[in-house]
Design a protein around this motif. Sequence first.
Motif, PDB file in Angstrom:
ATOM      1  N   ALA A  67       0.822  -1.212   0.000  1.00 38.91           N
ATOM      2  CA  ALA A  67       0.000   0.000   0.000  1.00 38.91           C
ATOM      3  C   ALA A  67       0.856   1.262   0.000  1.00 38.91           C
ATOM      4  CB  ALA A  67      -0.938  -0.011   1.210  1.00 38.91           C
ATOM      5  N   ASN A  70       2.889   1.251  -3.617  1.00 39.74           N
ATOM      6  CA  ASN A  70       2.167   1.016  -4.864  1.00 39.74           C
ATOM      7  C   ASN A  70       0.846   1.761  -4.959  1.00 39.74           C
ATOM      8  OD1 ASN A  70       3.897  -1.638  -4.431  1.00 39.74           O
ATOM      9  ND2 ASN A  70       3.434  -1.530  -6.600  1.00 39.74           N
ATOM     10  N   TYR A  71       0.214   2.041  -3.853  1.00 42.18           N
ATOM     11  CA  TYR A  71      -1.106   2.668  -3.908  1.00 42.18           C
ATOM     12  C   TYR A  71      -1.091   4.116  -3.411  1.00 42.18           C
ATOM     13  CZ  TYR A  71      -3.030  -1.902  -4.972  1.00 42.18           C
ATOM     14  OH  TYR A  71      -3.312  -3.093  -5.594  1.00 42.18           O
ATOM     15  N   LEU A  74      -0.172   6.712  -5.988  1.00 48.57           N
ATOM     16  CA  LEU A  74      -1.152   7.026  -7.031  1.00 48.57           C
ATOM     17  C   LEU A  74      -1.725   8.430  -6.871  1.00 48.57           C
ATOM     18  CD1 LEU A  74      -3.121   3.656  -7.323  1.00 48.57           C
ATOM     19  CD2 LEU A  74      -1.403   4.575  -8.879  1.00 48.57           C
TER      20      LEU A  74
END
Length: 344
Positions: A67, A70-71, A74
């Motif tokens: 998380a 990678n998230y 975003l």
Amino acid sequence: MALDTGSRAGEPRRARSARRGGPGSPDDSAASAPPPAVPDGGIRWWQRLRRDRTLLLMVAPAVGLLALFNYVPLIWTTVAFKDYDPFTQGLWTSPWVGLDNFNLLFDDSRFWDAFTNTLGITFIQLVLFFPLTIALALLVNSVLSQRIRGLVQSILYLPHFFSWVLVITVFQQMLGGAGLLAQQLRQHGYEGFDLMTDPGVFKFLVTAQLVWKDGGWGVIVFLAALSAVSQDLYEAAAVDGANRWRRMWHVTLPALRPVIALLLVLRVGDSLTVGFEQILLQRDAVGPGASEVFDTYVWWVGIANTDYGIAAAGGLIKGAFSLVLVLIANKVAHMLGEQGVYQK
């Protein structure tokens, strides 16, 4: 009274049982009915949470790292739609510019050259590198001696642990203008060559480097799939008169089909990533016209020139294009009867 007694004696058994509350009564049917089903196999979510708490604690660090890296990043994809300057303006205060970054990207001829070079290198690697790993796996699997097989695997795996700097240095010493092969040709009266600076063979050169470095490492997955094939199938095929080539065609390759389909889908989805460090180290030797790929273009135009909006726009285009390719390749895998990345 006699008539009444007779009527009771002739009364059906089910009616008498119903009046007494016996096995045939409605009350007994309601009591024997199964209880309402509890969802999730009879275990409620909090019970499953308590049961699997140890496993959840084990995967919690990995989920947290996923998380975080990678998230959460975003959020910064909004930079593609902003005039972002990290030194004077932050992410939230940078002005919105809409699709201006994408328009600048599409109007740049260097972007389309990089896009074309990337697809060309990807196609050559799919045609040459991918089948070679399958052929290497079949050759290694055909070795009967365990000691020789282990030695061959070690030799094939070893270049994977070399850095790209070392790999390119080895190729330079072999195929460069002052390399071993060129010197041997000059000593025997022939004209030398320098493949390391030839733009025409650059795509094949980087594919050869990839084969030498990671070909043996890619064999691991196929060897694992081959180890699961039952020897009874080979024996049955041999009894039926199948030679070695027939056994490979009708037993070995069908066993590898699911793995081949899965890896091919993943490779197609990663087609816009053809080796950033490998290309960057050789970019100046052959020129950007032949060596510029998507990642190096984003690096030089977006990062080196501090134009982060264009870099983010290029990253979004790459992600969207890769997603479309994965969906198409996975659909083709389903049409061929394979599972692909996910089931239907």
